[in-house]
Design a protein around this motif. Structure first.
Motif, PDB file in Angstrom:
ATOM      1  N   SER A 124       0.858  -1.187   0.000  1.00 23.20           N
ATOM      2  CA  SER A 124       0.000   0.000   0.000  1.00 23.20           C
ATOM      3  C   SER A 124       0.890   1.231   0.000  1.00 23.20           C
TER       4      SER A 124
ATOM      5  N   GLY B 101       1.444  -3.034  -3.737  1.00 20.25           N
ATOM      6  CA  GLY B 101       0.057  -2.660  -3.933  1.00 20.25           C
ATOM      7  C   GLY B 101      -0.165  -2.127  -5.346  1.00 20.25           C
ATOM      8  N   THR B 102      -1.430  -1.996  -5.694  1.00 16.12           N
ATOM      9  CA  THR B 102      -1.802  -1.574  -7.053  1.00 16.12           C
ATOM     10  C   THR B 102      -1.218  -0.217  -7.427  1.00 16.12           C
ATOM     11  N   TRP B 103      -1.221   0.704  -6.474  1.00 13.05           N
ATOM     12  CA  TRP B 103      -0.788   2.074  -6.759  1.00 13.05           C
ATOM     13  C   TRP B 103       0.572   2.371  -6.148  1.00 13.05           C
TER      14      TRP B 103
ATOM     15  N   GLU C 200       3.101   6.237  -4.715  1.00 10.18           N
ATOM     16  CA  GLU C 200       2.325   6.226  -5.954  1.00 10.18           C
ATOM     17  C   GLU C 200       3.034   7.163  -6.924  1.00 10.18           C
TER      18      GLU C 200
ATOM     19  N   GLN D 168       4.690   2.109  -6.297  1.00 13.90           N
ATOM     20  CA  GLN D 168       5.885   1.872  -7.108  1.00 13.90           C
ATOM     21  C   GLN D 168       7.145   2.033  -6.248  1.00 13.90           C
TER      22      GLN D 168
END
Lengths: 139, 139, 139
Positions: A45, C113-115, C54, C117
């Protein structure tokens, strides 16, 4: 030597909610067949982070105040201007504190100090369900 | 692959005393029978932390000043109000910087930069005896 | 279990240039014969650091502003007074954020997580060529 991957599920209130995850991590070490090695904790996250602290209410509020001062949620954030989701401060705080923590264990016991607990901080601006990655490598 | 657990004993003066532990860590790598892998350093304490820096007096005093400004020891801390031990700032500083550091080694040599040393910072408000955990995993 | 050492070469502009290295790290995991384990990233430099964020321009400028405020490059630094190289702020920033990051991978996939980096930040005050250490340990 082997690798064992597990996880810890959390429900958080957001807004720098701090949760003590020491017991869950210690249990994952005990329940493995490993004696010595490292446990790597990772937040998948961009708005939460991990560290250690003495888990008592004074230290926790002192730590929250530091983040309120250094990354004040009430100022302008470019992230909020672009995306309108109001959690620009959460991203900056999480990047500063960092998403990973690596702790050795010896004879099935985490090498924490007596007054030292592992904490997960959810910096997001709303309640979230989280699933931390806990991976053990050892003998 | 094997796991080797060691430690480094330190006597510190407290008050953001910074000690260069590079040589001790490099020696533990050399004295092991491992060639490639990672060394995980961990502070079993809630008032000390680890990072890397160029170990010269200018950088060290610049880093100490950062912590004096961001976490001023002379302000009020809820931890001190509750427990009276006067080291509330030490706890917040240690949580911010973090208790662990993981460094790869290749051909028995730490992969540090030329001007980069491993430092232990004791943020406590008095002199302490410390024993850092140093654990190697590799081949 | 085995150890695989690799690297990522970067050309940076300095001055808190932030680069997304997620794809390169993911590729090193995929190109290895390992399925589960950890990847340890390490900056062999005292003026650069690693974290996750992100990777969108708002978050990046918010993070740069934090460092401009907390460690203002225009003030005096003892490092600069002694050595005259003008990058005293770079050293303090890199020490604060930290040189290492450890991320588990499961079924050949980083547990991001998806967002989220992985970013490398070059805090030095000029353009640099960098070579990050990337070491995988796993099965």
């Amino acid at each position: 030597m082997s690798v064992i991957s597990g996880s810890i599920k959390l429900s958080t209130r957001g807004d720098a909610d701090i949760q003590d995850i020491t017991r869950e991590v210690a249990r994952l070490v005990l329940n493995s067949d490993l004696t010595d090695g490292i446990v790597t904790l990772f937040c998948p996250s961009a708005t939460s982070a991990l560290t250690t602290i003495e888990y008592e209410s004074g230290c926790l509020s002192d730590l929250r105040r530091l983040f309120d001062e250094v990354v004040d949620p009430n100022r302008n954030f470019d992230h909020n201007a672009r995306w309108g989701d109001g959690n620009g401060h959460s991203h900056v705080r999480a990047a500063l504190l960092g998403p990973s923590l690596t702790i050795p264990f010896i004879q099935e016991t985490l090498t924490l100090g007596t007054w030292q607990q592992i904490i997960f901080i959810d910096f997001d601006n709303r309640s979230r369900r989280r699933e931390l990655v806990v991976q053990l490598i050892g003998d």
